[in-house]
Design an enzyme around this catalytic site. Structure first.
Site, PDB file in Angstrom:
ATOM      1  N   HIS A 122       0.464  17.591   7.817  1.00 34.87           N
ATOM      2  CA  HIS A 122       1.185  16.980   8.938  1.00 34.87           C
ATOM      3  C   HIS A 122       2.606  17.511   9.071  1.00 34.87           C
ATOM      4  O   HIS A 122       3.438  16.896   9.727  1.00 34.87           O
ATOM      5  CB  HIS A 122       1.182  15.454   8.796  1.00 34.87           C
ATOM      6  CG  HIS A 122      -0.178  14.850   9.002  1.00 34.87           C
ATOM      7  ND1 HIS A 122      -0.484  13.539   8.711  1.00 34.87           N
ATOM      8  CD2 HIS A 122      -1.338  15.393   9.476  1.00 34.87           C
ATOM      9  CE1 HIS A 122      -1.764  13.307   8.985  1.00 34.87           C
ATOM     10  NE2 HIS A 122      -2.302  14.407   9.442  1.00 34.87           N
ATOM     11  N   ASN A 217      -6.037   3.547  -4.955  1.00 41.79           N
ATOM     12  CA  ASN A 217      -5.387   2.845  -3.847  1.00 41.79           C
ATOM     13  C   ASN A 217      -5.198   1.388  -4.260  1.00 41.79           C
ATOM     14  O   ASN A 217      -5.962   0.871  -5.081  1.00 41.79           O
ATOM     15  CB  ASN A 217      -6.273   2.930  -2.580  1.00 41.79           C
ATOM     16  CG  ASN A 217      -5.477   2.688  -1.304  1.00 41.79           C
ATOM     17  OD1 ASN A 217      -4.797   1.672  -1.166  1.00 41.79           O
ATOM     18  ND2 ASN A 217      -5.567   3.616  -0.381  1.00 41.79           N
TER      19      ASN A 217
HETATM   20  P1  OAD Z   1      -1.110   4.531   5.681  1.00 42.17           P
HETATM   21  O1  OAD Z   1       0.135   3.733   5.852  1.00 42.17           O
HETATM   22  O2  OAD Z   1      -2.118   4.475   6.745  1.00 42.17           O
HETATM   23  O3  OAD Z   1      -1.836   4.108   4.332  1.00 42.17           O
HETATM   24  C1  OAD Z   1      -1.150   4.014   3.120  1.00 42.17           C
HETATM   25  C2  OAD Z   1      -2.180   3.691   2.071  1.00 42.17           C
HETATM   26  O4  OAD Z   1      -1.527   3.692   0.804  1.00 42.17           O
HETATM   27  C3  OAD Z   1      -2.831   2.319   2.225  1.00 42.17           C
HETATM   28  O5  OAD Z   1      -4.242   2.479   2.094  1.00 42.17           O
HETATM   29  C4  OAD Z   1      -2.253   1.492   1.087  1.00 42.17           C
HETATM   30  O6  OAD Z   1      -3.186   0.550   0.593  1.00 42.17           O
HETATM   31  C5  OAD Z   1      -1.986   2.577   0.054  1.00 42.17           C
HETATM   32  N1  OAD Z   1      -0.915   2.293  -0.915  1.00 42.17           N
HETATM   33  C6  OAD Z   1       0.260   1.669  -0.712  1.00 42.17           C
HETATM   34  N2  OAD Z   1       1.001   1.655  -1.822  1.00 42.17           N
HETATM   35  C7  OAD Z   1       0.280   2.297  -2.777  1.00 42.17           C
HETATM   36  C8  OAD Z   1       0.499   2.627  -4.150  1.00 42.17           C
HETATM   37  N3  OAD Z   1       1.631   2.300  -4.777  1.00 42.17           N
HETATM   38  N4  OAD Z   1      -0.466   3.293  -4.810  1.00 42.17           N
HETATM   39  C9  OAD Z   1      -1.635   3.627  -4.183  1.00 42.17           C
HETATM   40  N5  OAD Z   1      -1.889   3.342  -2.890  1.00 42.17           N
HETATM   41  C10 OAD Z   1      -0.960   2.708  -2.189  1.00 42.17           C
HETATM   42  O7  OAD Z   1      -0.641   6.041   5.370  1.00 42.17           O
HETATM   43  P2  OAD Z   1      -1.489   7.379   5.441  1.00 42.17           P
HETATM   44  O8  OAD Z   1      -2.901   7.159   5.016  1.00 42.17           O
HETATM   45  O9  OAD Z   1      -0.692   8.419   4.746  1.00 42.17           O
HETATM   46  O10 OAD Z   1       0.220  10.719  10.465  1.00 42.17           O
HETATM   47  O11 OAD Z   1      -1.469   7.667   6.963  1.00 42.17           O
HETATM   48  C11 OAD Z   1      -2.070   8.832   7.433  1.00 42.17           C
HETATM   49  C12 OAD Z   1      -1.303   9.362   8.591  1.00 42.17           C
HETATM   50  O12 OAD Z   1      -1.153   8.347   9.593  1.00 42.17           O
HETATM   51  C13 OAD Z   1       0.126   9.758   8.298  1.00 42.17           C
HETATM   52  O13 OAD Z   1       0.256  11.053   7.761  1.00 42.17           O
HETATM   53  C14 OAD Z   1       0.758   9.670   9.627  1.00 42.17           C
HETATM   54  C15 OAD Z   1       0.235   8.311   9.974  1.00 42.17           C
HETATM   55  O14 OAD Z   1       0.394   7.869  11.204  1.00 42.17           O
HETATM   56  C16 OAD Z   1       0.959  11.216  11.460  1.00 42.17           C
HETATM   57  O15 OAD Z   1       2.118  10.890  11.641  1.00 42.17           O
HETATM   58  C17 OAD Z   1       0.231  12.215  12.292  1.00 42.17           C
END
Ligand code: OAD
Length: 264
Positions: A122, A217
């Site tokens: 990204h 997660n």
């Molecule tokens: P999300 O905010 O959608 O998800 C974060 C994930 O991390 C969730 O499933 C939480 O449960 C988990 N989480 C939080 N704290 C944690 C920890 N300490 N250890 C393990 N897991 C933890 O973020 P992304 O999946 O990165 O894209 O989102 C994907 C994309 O959507 C991003 O890159 C961005 C966003 O909108 C764009 O901007 C194009």
């Protein structure tokens, strides 16, 4: 699917005899560094839904607002330090014949922890792109001196060199990520809600091609039921111990030893 479990011997054993490890990370891996995630309680900034700010349409209509959000995020990232999960991933890298780190994060914390060549699907928050000439440039001022910043050469607006919703991924990075998913023996999926495609499809590509796929997660995700196991907990707690145990196998010469354990 294995039941949700704490760290398991079979995971360590499987990783110990894997030649190809691919790790896919999302914003959860940086959460313990103090960087907000995208969904859940972090889903808003100054009453704006972050998903609505991360679009070309929002930028075109309100470039200063979108840049103010990025300036806020850049300042947060500048103050953040890589955490134990980032360092554990960097430590695992040299232990595998084929290691690929794929990240959806734009914060650059994997590089700061020592990962040598993360595939930043990204983009990167410390780069900007000219909206006229499409050239990219490092933009390291923090806080930004000019809002919105402009191209030094032609004066056009700069945009963050990141992928926004509705935009394609950089084709080279995505192709390399897809190949890394297709060819690995094992994939760890760390701190991603697995809701944003195509990145979210990569674990299923790995699984479909015979890899062991395990997510780390704090909660279950839409892919939990489709992969081998979910380790429920914080990446910064689980990954350092996992890395220690896998690396200890290597040190005793057992990492590449064939095994009779069969988990699938
Ligand atoms: P999300 O905010 O959608 O998800 C974060 C994930 O991390 C969730 O499933 C939480 O449960 C988990 N989480 C939080 N704290 C944690 C920890 N300490 N250890 C393990 N897991 C933890 O973020 P992304 O999946 O990165 O894209 O989102 C994907 C994309 O959507 C991003 O890159 C961005 C966003 O909108 C764009 O901007 C194009």
């Amino acid at each position: 699917m294995e039941p949700a479990t704490d760290m398991t011997d079979w995971l360590v054993e499987r990783l110990g005899r894997s030649r190809g490890l691919t790790i896919l990370t999302g914003s959860g891996v940086s959460h313990e560094s103090g960087v907000p995630t995208f969904r859940g309680k972090d889903a808003f900034w100054e009453k704006h839904r972050v998903e609505e700010l991360a679009t070309w349409q929002a930028f075109e209509a309100h470039p200063e607002l979108v840049w103010r959000w990025y300036d806020y995020r850049r300042r947060g990232v500048a103050e953040a330090q890589p955490n134990g999960a980032h360092f554990a991933i960097a430590r695992l890298e040299p232990a595998f014949d084929a290691f690929v780190l794929i990240t959806q994060n734009v914060d650059g914390l994997h590089r700061r922890a020592g990962s040598t060549d993360p595939l930043e699907l990204h983009g990167n928050i410390w780069r900007a792109r000219c909206t006229r000439e499409h050239t990219t440039t490092d933009l390291l001022d923090c806080p930004l001196r000019e809002l919105p910043p402009r191209c030094e050469k032609c004066g056009a607006l700069l945009r963050p060199d990141v992928v926004w919703f509705g935009e394609p991924l950089p084709p080279d990075e995505y192709e390399r990520a897809y190949e890394a998913a297709r060819n690995c023996d094992a994939m760890l999926v760390v701190g991603t809600s697995a809701m944003v495609r195509p990145a979210a499809s990569l674990p299923l590509v790995a699984k479909h091609n015979g890899a062991m796929v395990v997510e780390i997660n704090v909660s279950f995700t839409p892919i939990s039921a489709l992969i081998d196991a979910t380790l429920l907990g914080r990446a910064g707690d689980i990954l350092p111990e996992l890395a220690d145990r896998v690396l200890a196998l290597g040190a005793t010469g057992a990492a590449r030893a064939p095994s009779r354990v069969h988990v699938r």
